[in-house]
Design a protein around this motif. Structure first.
Motif, PDB file in Angstrom:
ATOM      1  N   PRO A 156      -7.210  -1.539   4.379  1.00  0.00           N
ATOM      2  CA  PRO A 156      -7.462  -1.418   2.942  1.00  0.00           C
ATOM      3  C   PRO A 156      -6.750  -2.529   2.167  1.00  0.00           C
ATOM      4  CG  PRO A 156      -6.765   0.682   3.885  1.00  0.00           C
ATOM      5  CD  PRO A 156      -6.529  -0.351   4.917  1.00  0.00           C
ATOM      6  N   ALA A 157      -7.360  -2.977   1.110  1.00  0.00           N
ATOM      7  CA  ALA A 157      -6.805  -4.080   0.329  1.00  0.00           C
ATOM      8  C   ALA A 157      -5.431  -3.745  -0.228  1.00  0.00           C
ATOM      9  CB  ALA A 157      -7.764  -4.434  -0.813  1.00  0.00           C
ATOM     10  N   ALA A 158      -5.221  -2.487  -0.615  1.00  0.00           N
ATOM     11  CA  ALA A 158      -3.968  -2.101  -1.255  1.00  0.00           C
ATOM     12  C   ALA A 158      -2.756  -2.412  -0.391  1.00  0.00           C
ATOM     13  CB  ALA A 158      -4.003  -0.612  -1.598  1.00  0.00           C
ATOM     14  N   VAL A 159      -2.890  -2.328   0.941  1.00  0.00           N
ATOM     15  CA  VAL A 159      -1.755  -2.585   1.821  1.00  0.00           C
ATOM     16  C   VAL A 159      -1.906  -3.900   2.580  1.00  0.00           C
ATOM     17  CG1 VAL A 159      -2.772  -1.239   3.707  1.00  0.00           C
ATOM     18  CG2 VAL A 159      -0.318  -1.577   3.634  1.00  0.00           C
ATOM     19  N   ALA A 160      -3.148  -4.284   2.899  1.00  0.00           N
ATOM     20  CA  ALA A 160      -3.364  -5.501   3.693  1.00  0.00           C
ATOM     21  C   ALA A 160      -2.926  -6.751   2.937  1.00  0.00           C
ATOM     22  CB  ALA A 160      -4.837  -5.609   4.082  1.00  0.00           C
ATOM     23  N   VAL A 161      -3.222  -6.807   1.647  1.00  0.00           N
ATOM     24  CA  VAL A 161      -2.853  -7.981   0.854  1.00  0.00           C
ATOM     25  C   VAL A 161      -1.333  -8.074   0.725  1.00  0.00           C
ATOM     26  CG1 VAL A 161      -2.999  -9.027  -1.435  1.00  0.00           C
ATOM     27  CG2 VAL A 161      -5.030  -8.034  -0.389  1.00  0.00           C
TER      28      VAL A 161
ATOM     29  N   GLU B  77       0.015 -17.798  10.591  1.00  0.00           N
ATOM     30  CA  GLU B  77      -1.240 -18.273   9.997  1.00  0.00           C
ATOM     31  C   GLU B  77      -2.124 -17.060   9.734  1.00  0.00           C
ATOM     32  OE1 GLU B  77      -4.879 -21.327  11.137  1.00  0.00           O
ATOM     33  OE2 GLU B  77      -2.951 -21.473  12.186  1.00  0.00           O
ATOM     34  N   VAL B  78      -2.077 -16.566   8.500  1.00  0.00           N
ATOM     35  CA  VAL B  78      -2.627 -15.266   8.162  1.00  0.00           C
ATOM     36  C   VAL B  78      -4.073 -15.371   7.686  1.00  0.00           C
ATOM     37  CG1 VAL B  78      -2.416 -13.318   6.564  1.00  0.00           C
ATOM     38  CG2 VAL B  78      -0.380 -14.282   7.634  1.00  0.00           C
ATOM     39  N   SER B  79      -4.874 -14.383   8.084  1.00  0.00           N
ATOM     40  CA  SER B  79      -6.196 -14.133   7.518  1.00  0.00           C
ATOM     41  C   SER B  79      -6.292 -12.635   7.262  1.00  0.00           C
ATOM     42  CB  SER B  79      -7.312 -14.574   8.468  1.00  0.00           C
ATOM     43  OG  SER B  79      -7.240 -15.959   8.733  1.00  0.00           O
ATOM     44  N   VAL B  80      -7.172 -12.242   6.337  1.00  0.00           N
ATOM     45  CA  VAL B  80      -7.268 -10.839   5.954  1.00  0.00           C
ATOM     46  C   VAL B  80      -8.724 -10.399   5.975  1.00  0.00           C
ATOM     47  CG1 VAL B  80      -6.812  -9.126   4.152  1.00  0.00           C
ATOM     48  CG2 VAL B  80      -5.218 -11.024   4.498  1.00  0.00           C
ATOM     49  N   LEU B  81      -8.964  -9.238   6.577  1.00  0.00           N
ATOM     50  CA  LEU B  81     -10.273  -8.592   6.515  1.00  0.00           C
ATOM     51  C   LEU B  81     -10.090  -7.258   5.798  1.00  0.00           C
ATOM     52  CD1 LEU B  81     -13.264  -8.222   7.185  1.00  0.00           C
ATOM     53  CD2 LEU B  81     -12.574  -7.347   9.435  1.00  0.00           C
ATOM     54  N   LEU B  82     -10.677  -7.154   4.599  1.00  0.00           N
ATOM     55  CA  LEU B  82     -10.544  -5.956   3.783  1.00  0.00           C
ATOM     56  C   LEU B  82     -11.648  -4.969   4.146  1.00  0.00           C
ATOM     57  CD1 LEU B  82      -9.840  -7.645   0.331  1.00  0.00           C
ATOM     58  CD2 LEU B  82      -8.183  -6.882   2.057  1.00  0.00           C
ATOM     59  N   THR B  83     -11.247  -3.804   4.620  1.00  0.00           N
ATOM     60  CA  THR B  83     -12.224  -2.764   4.947  1.00  0.00           C
ATOM     61  C   THR B  83     -12.426  -1.797   3.788  1.00  0.00           C
ATOM     62  OG1 THR B  83     -10.447  -1.460   5.950  1.00  0.00           O
ATOM     63  CG2 THR B  83     -11.709  -2.901   7.402  1.00  0.00           C
ATOM     64  N   ASP B  84     -11.550  -1.885   2.789  1.00  0.00           N
ATOM     65  CA  ASP B  84     -11.670  -1.083   1.570  1.00  0.00           C
ATOM     66  C   ASP B  84     -11.011  -1.900   0.457  1.00  0.00           C
ATOM     67  OD1 ASP B  84     -11.619   0.677  -0.523  1.00  0.00           O
ATOM     68  OD2 ASP B  84     -10.568   2.276   0.532  1.00  0.00           O
ATOM     69  N   THR B  85     -11.797  -2.298  -0.545  1.00  0.00           N
ATOM     70  CA  THR B  85     -11.280  -3.222  -1.564  1.00  0.00           C
ATOM     71  C   THR B  85     -10.748  -2.529  -2.804  1.00  0.00           C
ATOM     72  OG1 THR B  85     -13.510  -3.446  -2.487  1.00  0.00           O
ATOM     73  CG2 THR B  85     -12.823  -5.057  -0.822  1.00  0.00           C
ATOM     74  N   SER B  86     -10.755  -1.219  -2.831  1.00  0.00           N
ATOM     75  CA  SER B  86     -10.284  -0.523  -4.036  1.00  0.00           C
ATOM     76  C   SER B  86      -8.757  -0.535  -4.104  1.00  0.00           C
ATOM     77  CB  SER B  86     -10.785   0.927  -4.030  1.00  0.00           C
ATOM     78  OG  SER B  86     -10.310   1.612  -2.896  1.00  0.00           O
ATOM     79  N   GLY B  87      -8.250  -0.597  -5.341  1.00  0.00           N
ATOM     80  CA  GLY B  87      -6.824  -0.418  -5.560  1.00  0.00           C
ATOM     81  C   GLY B  87      -5.970  -1.643  -5.383  1.00  0.00           C
ATOM     82  N   ALA B  88      -6.537  -2.838  -5.458  1.00  0.00           N
ATOM     83  CA  ALA B  88      -5.712  -4.044  -5.303  1.00  0.00           C
ATOM     84  C   ALA B  88      -6.377  -5.213  -6.008  1.00  0.00           C
ATOM     85  CB  ALA B  88      -5.515  -4.363  -3.825  1.00  0.00           C
ATOM     86  N   GLU B  89      -5.568  -6.211  -6.345  1.00  0.00           N
ATOM     87  CA  GLU B  89      -6.081  -7.447  -6.916  1.00  0.00           C
ATOM     88  C   GLU B  89      -5.766  -8.587  -5.964  1.00  0.00           C
ATOM     89  OE1 GLU B  89      -4.731  -8.323 -10.804  1.00  0.00           O
ATOM     90  OE2 GLU B  89      -5.302  -6.377 -11.656  1.00  0.00           O
ATOM     91  N   LEU B  90      -6.709  -9.525  -5.826  1.00  0.00           N
ATOM     92  CA  LEU B  90      -6.451 -10.702  -5.004  1.00  0.00           C
ATOM     93  C   LEU B  90      -5.563 -11.665  -5.775  1.00  0.00           C
ATOM     94  CD1 LEU B  90      -9.920 -11.361  -3.331  1.00  0.00           C
ATOM     95  CD2 LEU B  90      -8.011  -9.954  -2.544  1.00  0.00           C
ATOM     96  N   GLY B  91      -4.752 -12.406  -5.048  1.00  0.00           N
ATOM     97  CA  GLY B  91      -3.793 -13.300  -5.677  1.00  0.00           C
ATOM     98  C   GLY B  91      -4.453 -14.440  -6.431  1.00  0.00           C
ATOM     99  N   ALA B  92      -3.662 -15.026  -7.307  1.00  0.00           N
ATOM    100  CA  ALA B  92      -4.159 -16.152  -8.094  1.00  0.00           C
ATOM    101  C   ALA B  92      -4.236 -17.430  -7.270  1.00  0.00           C
ATOM    102  CB  ALA B  92      -3.261 -16.367  -9.311  1.00  0.00           C
ATOM    103  N   VAL B  93      -3.499 -17.463  -6.172  1.00  0.00           N
ATOM    104  CA  VAL B  93      -3.495 -18.630  -5.283  1.00  0.00           C
ATOM    105  C   VAL B  93      -4.192 -18.251  -3.984  1.00  0.00           C
ATOM    106  CG1 VAL B  93      -2.066 -20.279  -4.031  1.00  0.00           C
ATOM    107  CG2 VAL B  93      -1.355 -19.476  -6.300  1.00  0.00           C
ATOM    108  N   ARG B  94      -5.146 -19.085  -3.582  1.00  0.00           N
ATOM    109  CA  ARG B  94      -5.847 -18.824  -2.324  1.00  0.00           C
ATOM    110  C   ARG B  94      -4.988 -19.375  -1.172  1.00  0.00           C
ATOM    111  NH1 ARG B  94     -11.319 -18.029  -1.270  1.00  0.00           N
ATOM    112  NH2 ARG B  94     -11.886 -18.729  -3.357  1.00  0.00           N
ATOM    113  N   ALA B  95      -4.067 -18.555  -0.706  1.00  0.00           N
ATOM    114  CA  ALA B  95      -3.114 -19.005   0.314  1.00  0.00           C
ATOM    115  C   ALA B  95      -3.602 -18.757   1.730  1.00  0.00           C
ATOM    116  CB  ALA B  95      -1.774 -18.305   0.106  1.00  0.00           C
TER     117      ALA B  95
END
Length: 697
Positions: free
Chosen positions: A133-138, A149-167
């Motif tokens: 889930p985005a809330a904890v994965a981000v 070297e991190v990548s993220v796969l969001l299986t649930d996008t509710s409850g979080a905002e993506l960062g301002a920097v695409r890191a």
């Protein structure tokens, strides 16, 4: 036992009764044995002197780090080994009678190290996928991005905002599969939202344009709110990140590591692959998992625990199913079907050895340690124990981790007067995995003179392999009991605390043993070791028998053929992987060698007439090794040249089925009774016969 290795014994501040003379005699040492009281403290100089004399065996494992450090400081290039005789023997209510066991443990420790096994290599560059889930994965991506070297796969996008920097890369979608191992994970998912997060520039044009406010700062469209105005598509313009009609939804990527933050693991195996961590939703477990990830970067290796002989594998032949024991038993998903054979992924194998235990033919063997090496240890231990006056030896196999610690805890409680400890007749032997100790080792140990063999399993081993191992134990116990050896000789023991272990071991009364110990050595060929062991047990049996009935699934038995339906097509002979079924060469005969049969069922599943059935049993003596005829038929001779080319039953069946076929109408039916050569000659000589070459368009 002459050796240039110095043995250093310590009674640990006089808490153990050690008999130096008896031990020296039992071990057949050329030099006397001295007993120390404080070898790790006041008498440490004796240890340093021993290092100068040669290789050294220290009968203490608690202070092994100290002795190893002293050896390094002294610059002694000696082989230093350790063995535990305190918790396993000296600290016991029966310690005064434990000299034979202590001698046996010392003798085993003095054996040369086994040959190294091949290794399996891993390489991880730290490419980590965090999925969940985005809330904890981000959050975890932000914490780990500077280490890995991190990548993220969001299986649930509710409850979080993506960062301002695409890191780091961020995807979203429905997870389809996770497979692979450390350094080579394959992740597949399906893009299920119109916005592709990798293409999105996070310019917020779509957020402003959406009339339903269905898009927030997760940059995913809430499809429940969306009314399909498609204003967002226009706002996105040439960026093209939003596509409601996306055709290519399947995505896949490769990673070195996976941190799965879902509520339940995506890989549902008892033992997940190395490099895959699934701590669930517990914050503490997540923190511990994150700490492990940084240690999983670099090059690693582990032993290749198994060896596979495809030639005698009874898995399948000609797409007909046979034995699936190893596939059904494997808890790591390392073994899979590969047509007429099985395939083992060594990077997934964790060395449990359950596959070798249940393999009926010995095609799969465990090599860490090898069966021959294990046999050498058993032979040495039991011979030393017996030579020192020990009786009714019970071999207790245990793993190197939790079960080893459980035995140590039992010994400590005995020394403190809180229990009895291990009985003097129970000899613990450490192995990588108790589920790898199979029937060849059990029966071999009994042939060497052991009264019993006990496998001490932890909870995980019990859950995963208990049913399979106990089934094999029933077969072996049936054989031993039928030969007149009274008592329980084999036991699978799952104990979680010292009290339970002491209770179970104490309740195990000694079982009857062979009058004379066998002298053969274990072979890497499973059936060979089993044959030697069973022959020895049968030769000295209190109640000799020629035949022992076994339950279905046993790796011995006979093949029975229905002679009225069998046509001697020999399909079964071609399917048999162990040469239990053989043909009559130039005679229409089907013969059977029972000692070779593993009851895999390939012959039964291959037979086109369904004329074969299996009957599990163990046949002893010369009859098992002798070819016997299961079916024979009258040879059928070619009506043209007189050469035999089949049997009468087969030809009669063929004539009955094909006589009405236009190709064999009239005189053509005669060809069914000809050999292949004469059939061709007859066709060529019949000038008036219609053929494809004379057909007009």
């Amino acid at each position: 036992m002459s050796t240039d290795r110095t043995i250093k014994l310590c009674n640990c501040n006089q808490t153990m009764a050690l008999d130096a003379k008896a031990l020296a005699k039992a071990l057949k040492l050329d030099v006397p044995v001295s007993i120390h009281t404080e070898l790790c403290r006041r008498e440490v100089g004796a240890f340093n002197d021993a290092l100068q004399a040669g290789d050294c065996l220290v009968a203490c494992t608690q202070e092994a780090p100290l002795f190893a450090e002293l050896a390094d400081q002294a610059g002694a290039k000696r082989d230093l080994k350790f063995v535990n005789i305190r918790e396993t023997a000296g600290w016991s209510r029966e310690s005064k009678h434990a000299t034979p066991k202590i001698a046996a443990l010392l003798a085993a420790a003095m054996l040369p190290e086994p040959d190294p096994v091949a290794s399996v290599n891993y390489r991880s560059d730290g490419q980590l996928l965090i999925l969940g889930p985005a809330a904890v994965a981000v959050q975890w991506a932000e914490r780990l991005k500077d280490q890995l070297e991190v990548s993220v796969l969001l299986t649930d996008t509710s409850g979080a905002e993506l960062g301002a920097v695409r890191a780091y890369p961020v995807w979203s979608g429905k997870l389809k599969s996770v497979s692979g191992y450390l350094g080579a994970f394959e992740i597949a998912w399906e893009q299920d939202n119109p916005i592709d997060l990798e293409a999105c520039t996070r310019c917020n044009a779509c957020v402003r344009a959406c009339p339903e406010q269905a898009i927030d700062f997760t940059y995913q469209i809430d499809l429940a709110k969306c009314k399909s105005h498609r204003d967002c598509v226009k706002a996105c313009g040439d960026i093209g990140a939003i596509d409601f009609e996306r055709v290519e939804r399947a995505r896949s990527e490769r990673f070195d590591l996976v941190l799965d933050l879902g509520a339940s693991p995506s890989i549902k195996l008892a033992q997940v692959p190395q490099g895959y961590l699934a701590p669930g939703r517990d914050p503490l477990a997540q923190s511990l998992a994150a700490g492990q990830l940084a240690q999983m970067v670099g090059e690693f290796e582990k032993p290749k625990y198994f060896a596979y002989n495809e030639k005698i594998c009874a898995h399948s032949r000609s797409a007909k199913a046979g034995c699936n024991n190893c596939i059904d038993t494997c808890s790591t998903g390392a073994i899979s079907d590969d047509g007429d054979r099985i395939k083992v992924e060594p990077h997934l194998c964790m060395g449990c050895g359950g596959c070798a235990t249940v393999c009926p033919s010995g095609a799969m063997t465990h090599v860490y340690p090898s069966v021959s090496e294990l046999g050498r240890r058993l032979k040495t231990v039991l011979a030393t124990y017996r030579g020192a006056g020990g009786k009714d030896a019970c071999i207790l196999f245990h793993n190197t981790g939790s079960s080893q610690e459980l035995i140590a805890r039992l010994g400590r409680r005995a020394q403190a007067g809180m229990g009895g400890g291990l009985p003097a007749r129970v000899i613990p032997l450490e192995v990588h995995s108790v589920s790898a100790i199979g029937m060849d080792t059990w029966l071999g140990a009994l042939a060497y003179g052991a009264s019993q063999v006990v496998l001490l399993a932890n909870r995980s081993e019990a859950d995963e392999y208990g049913v399979a191992v106990e089934r094999q134990m029933r077969h072996a116990q049936t054989i031993v009991g039928a030969l007149g050896y009274a008592g329980t000789h084999l036991k699978w023991l799952a104990a979680e605390d010292p009290a339970a272990l002491e209770r179970e071991i104490g309740a195990l009364a000694p079982a009857s043993t062979v009058a004379d110990a066998a002298g053969f050595n274990f072979s890497q060929e499973k059936r060979g070791t089993l044959e030697f062991a069973i022959e020895h047990l049968a030769r000295l049996a209190p109640a000799p028998r020629e035949e022992i009935a076994l339950e279905p699934g046993a790796p011995w038995g006979e093949v029975m053929v229905n002679r009225s339906t069998c046509t001697l097509c020999m399909s079964c002979v071609g399917a048999c992987p162990v040469s239990a079924l053989v043909d009559g060469r130039d005679q229409p005969l089907l013969k059977f060698i029972e000692r070779n049969c593993v009851q895999c069922g390939l012959c039964m599943n291959t037979c086109p007439e369904k004329a074969i059935t299996l009957a599990p049993r163990l046949l002893l003596g010369a009859r098992a090794r002798t070819e016997r005829v299961l079916h024979e038929a009258v040879p059928f001779n070619c009506v043209s040249c007189g050469k035999p080319f089949g049997n009468k039953q087969m030809v009669d069946n063929m004539v009955g089925k094909l006589a009405t076929h236009p190709m064999f109408a009239g005189d053509g039916a005669k060809r069914l009774k000809m050999c292949a050569d004469c059939r061709v000659v007859d066709m060529m000589e019949n000038k008036g016969e219609q053929s494809i070459f004379g057909a007009k368009p």
